[in-house]
Motif scaffolding. Structure first.
Motif, PDB file in Angstrom:
ATOM      1  N   GLU A 141       0.825  -1.207   0.000  1.00  0.00           N
ATOM      2  CA  GLU A 141       0.000   0.000   0.000  1.00  0.00           C
ATOM      3  C   GLU A 141       0.861   1.259   0.000  1.00  0.00           C
ATOM      4  O   GLU A 141       0.637   2.188  -0.803  1.00  0.00           O
ATOM      5  CB  GLU A 141      -0.931   0.017   1.211  1.00  0.00           C
ATOM      6  N   LYS A 142       1.855   1.304   0.878  1.00  0.00           N
ATOM      7  CA  LYS A 142       2.707   2.495   0.946  1.00  0.00           C
ATOM      8  C   LYS A 142       3.497   2.674  -0.341  1.00  0.00           C
ATOM      9  O   LYS A 142       3.674   3.804  -0.821  1.00  0.00           O
ATOM     10  CB  LYS A 142       3.653   2.393   2.146  1.00  0.00           C
ATOM     11  N   ALA A 143       3.959   1.575  -0.912  1.00  0.00           N
ATOM     12  CA  ALA A 143       4.713   1.665  -2.160  1.00  0.00           C
ATOM     13  C   ALA A 143       3.821   2.142  -3.295  1.00  0.00           C
ATOM     14  O   ALA A 143       4.233   2.968  -4.123  1.00  0.00           O
ATOM     15  CB  ALA A 143       5.330   0.316  -2.502  1.00  0.00           C
ATOM     16  N   ALA A 144       2.587   1.629  -3.356  1.00  0.00           N
ATOM     17  CA  ALA A 144       1.663   2.033  -4.409  1.00  0.00           C
ATOM     18  C   ALA A 144       1.337   3.520  -4.303  1.00  0.00           C
ATOM     19  O   ALA A 144       1.308   4.243  -5.315  1.00  0.00           O
ATOM     20  CB  ALA A 144       0.385   1.202  -4.333  1.00  0.00           C
ATOM     21  N   PRO A 163      -8.009 -10.236   0.016  1.00  0.00           N
ATOM     22  CA  PRO A 163      -8.950  -9.128  -0.171  1.00  0.00           C
ATOM     23  C   PRO A 163      -8.583  -7.871   0.606  1.00  0.00           C
ATOM     24  O   PRO A 163      -8.804  -6.754   0.136  1.00  0.00           O
ATOM     25  CB  PRO A 163     -10.287  -9.715   0.295  1.00  0.00           C
ATOM     26  N   THR A 164      -8.005  -8.040   1.797  1.00  0.00           N
ATOM     27  CA  THR A 164      -7.605  -6.874   2.585  1.00  0.00           C
ATOM     28  C   THR A 164      -6.504  -6.093   1.879  1.00  0.00           C
ATOM     29  O   THR A 164      -6.534  -4.856   1.806  1.00  0.00           O
ATOM     30  CB  THR A 164      -7.121  -7.303   3.978  1.00  0.00           C
ATOM     31  N   ALA A 165      -5.527  -6.816   1.338  1.00  0.00           N
ATOM     32  CA  ALA A 165      -4.439  -6.162   0.610  1.00  0.00           C
ATOM     33  C   ALA A 165      -4.958  -5.454  -0.630  1.00  0.00           C
ATOM     34  O   ALA A 165      -4.553  -4.328  -0.941  1.00  0.00           O
ATOM     35  CB  ALA A 165      -3.375  -7.188   0.229  1.00  0.00           C
ATOM     36  N   VAL A 166      -5.870  -6.103  -1.353  1.00  0.00           N
ATOM     37  CA  VAL A 166      -6.400  -5.497  -2.578  1.00  0.00           C
ATOM     38  C   VAL A 166      -7.161  -4.219  -2.262  1.00  0.00           C
ATOM     39  O   VAL A 166      -7.016  -3.199  -2.953  1.00  0.00           O
ATOM     40  CB  VAL A 166      -7.292  -6.493  -3.346  1.00  0.00           C
ATOM     41  N   ARG A 167      -7.978  -4.245  -1.221  1.00  0.00           N
ATOM     42  CA  ARG A 167      -8.720  -3.039  -0.831  1.00  0.00           C
ATOM     43  C   ARG A 167      -7.772  -1.870  -0.572  1.00  0.00           C
ATOM     44  O   ARG A 167      -8.063  -0.721  -0.926  1.00  0.00           O
ATOM     45  CB  ARG A 167      -9.543  -3.300   0.431  1.00  0.00           C
ATOM     46  N   LEU A 170      -5.803  -0.861  -4.158  1.00  0.00           N
ATOM     47  CA  LEU A 170      -6.614  -0.518  -5.331  1.00  0.00           C
ATOM     48  C   LEU A 170      -6.730   0.988  -5.601  1.00  0.00           C
ATOM     49  O   LEU A 170      -6.670   1.400  -6.771  1.00  0.00           O
ATOM     50  CB  LEU A 170      -8.007  -1.136  -5.181  1.00  0.00           C
ATOM     51  N   PRO A 171      -6.861   1.851  -4.583  1.00  0.00           N
ATOM     52  CA  PRO A 171      -7.009   3.280  -4.884  1.00  0.00           C
ATOM     53  C   PRO A 171      -5.813   3.907  -5.597  1.00  0.00           C
ATOM     54  O   PRO A 171      -5.946   4.980  -6.186  1.00  0.00           O
ATOM     55  CB  PRO A 171      -7.206   3.901  -3.497  1.00  0.00           C
ATOM     56  N   LEU A 197     -15.438  -1.869 -10.753  1.00  0.00           N
ATOM     57  CA  LEU A 197     -14.230  -1.592  -9.984  1.00  0.00           C
ATOM     58  C   LEU A 197     -13.641  -0.243 -10.386  1.00  0.00           C
ATOM     59  O   LEU A 197     -13.522   0.073 -11.568  1.00  0.00           O
ATOM     60  CB  LEU A 197     -13.186  -2.693 -10.216  1.00  0.00           C
ATOM     61  N   ASP A 198     -13.256   0.534  -9.390  1.00  0.00           N
ATOM     62  CA  ASP A 198     -12.729   1.876  -9.637  1.00  0.00           C
ATOM     63  C   ASP A 198     -11.217   1.804  -9.872  1.00  0.00           C
ATOM     64  O   ASP A 198     -10.402   2.187  -9.030  1.00  0.00           O
ATOM     65  CB  ASP A 198     -13.050   2.792  -8.456  1.00  0.00           C
ATOM     66  N   VAL A 199     -10.836   1.291 -11.036  1.00  0.00           N
ATOM     67  CA  VAL A 199      -9.431   1.204 -11.428  1.00  0.00           C
ATOM     68  C   VAL A 199      -9.378   1.434 -12.932  1.00  0.00           C
ATOM     69  O   VAL A 199     -10.240   0.945 -13.671  1.00  0.00           O
ATOM     70  CB  VAL A 199      -8.833  -0.169 -11.026  1.00  0.00           C
TER      71      VAL A 199
END
Length: 289
Positions: A141-144, A163-167, A170-171, A197-199
């Motif tokens: 998440e921090k890297a993204a 699923p937790t990681a994807v949530r 994803l933003p 999906l918002d991507v």
């Protein structure tokens, strides 16, 4: 342009078995091998062999120096691979007579890399470069978020599925890569559809049913799978992802990158092994001609 891959590095232990073990079953292997693996190392190897400038960001333990040498040998820049006291990640891979596999993974050093090392590595990235992520390391998440803020194309290969990681990631994602099962799991976890999906971009690989790329502006591309006799399916998805990212980095349109990646993945499954079995661009070009 370049691909910067925050990715896992594993030592893969391969066991050839007549069938995948059932619960409680003790099964004698007919052959054993060892090689370089990990979703990150596989994808870096594929991207580099495809011809893209590829920088790997990751970690190994004291016994993992040979894995870094293998990455170097494939053309990957390993300047930002750290050697830690934590053991190198490893995988136990059972492969049956049809090429199907079952894997047990120990993350090891892949989860121990300090985030400042990631920030330091990405200080060399330029806007328009690609940041590639998977779910076998820490700090996705921090890297993204950091990659997005730097103006990088953030590609998230959301496997092993969490699923937790994807949530969380994803933003900040530009391109989300899933296989068909992972796509179903994600939609169920988020109570949504792929279309909703918002991507910006989604790539779904469907094995023998081919692969499709979707942009939220409505553009689509599809590539059928090639018919081959599989020897080992391990790393096929990583080969596809690495070649697809390399294709985009090298200026290909999504349709051309899809077809190229499908051909590379088909050739990979005709060989046993993971990173060491990923074909070069020249081999892919000659395949099926």
């Amino acid at each position: 342009m370049a691909i910067h891959n925050l990715g896992s590095i594993n030592i893969d232990h391969f066991y050839s078995v007549p069938h995948l073990p059932a619960p409680g079953e003790t099964l004698a292997a007919t052959a054993y091998g060892i090689g370089l693996g990990g979703k990150g190392a596989n994808q870096s190897t594929a991207a580099a062999k495809a011809g893209a400038r590829t920088v790997h960001i990751g970690a190994v333990g004291p016994e993992g120096a040979w894995t870094v040498e293998r990455l170097n040998g494939a053309g990957v820049d390993t300047t930002h691979v750290s050697v830690l006291e934590t053991p190198t990640g490893h995988a136990i891979i059972n492969v049956d007579a049809t090429g199907e596999n079952a894997i047990v993974l120990f993350p090891g050093a892949n989860l121990a890399l300090p985030f400042p090392k990631v920030v330091s590595a990405l200080s060399e990235a330029a806007p328009g470069d690609t940041l590639l992520l998977q779910n076998e390391t820490a700090h996705q998440e921090k890297a993204a978020r950091h990659g997005r803020d730097l103006g990088l194309r953030v590609v998230y290969s959301a496997a092993p599925f969490d699923p937790t990681a994807v949530r969380a990631v994803l933003p900040f994602t530009t391109l989300l890569i899933l296989n068909a099962v992972e796509a179903e799991q994600l939609c169920a976890a988020l109570d949504t559809t792929i279309e909703a999906l918002d991507v910006p971009e989604i790539l779904i690989t469907r094995g023998a049913q081919g692969a499709e790329w979707r942009h939220r502006d409505g553009n689509r591309a599809f590539a059928p799978a090639l018919s081959v006799k599989a020897q080992d399916t391990t790393g096929a998805g990583d080969t596809f992802a690495g070649y697809f990212c390399a294709g985009l980095d090298l200026g290909q349109k999504p349709q051309a990158a899809l077809a190229w990646a499908a051909k590379a993945a088909a050739l990979k499954v005709t060989r046993r092994g993971t990173a060491d079995a990923i074909p070069s661009a020249a081999e892919v070009a000659a395949f099926g001609t």
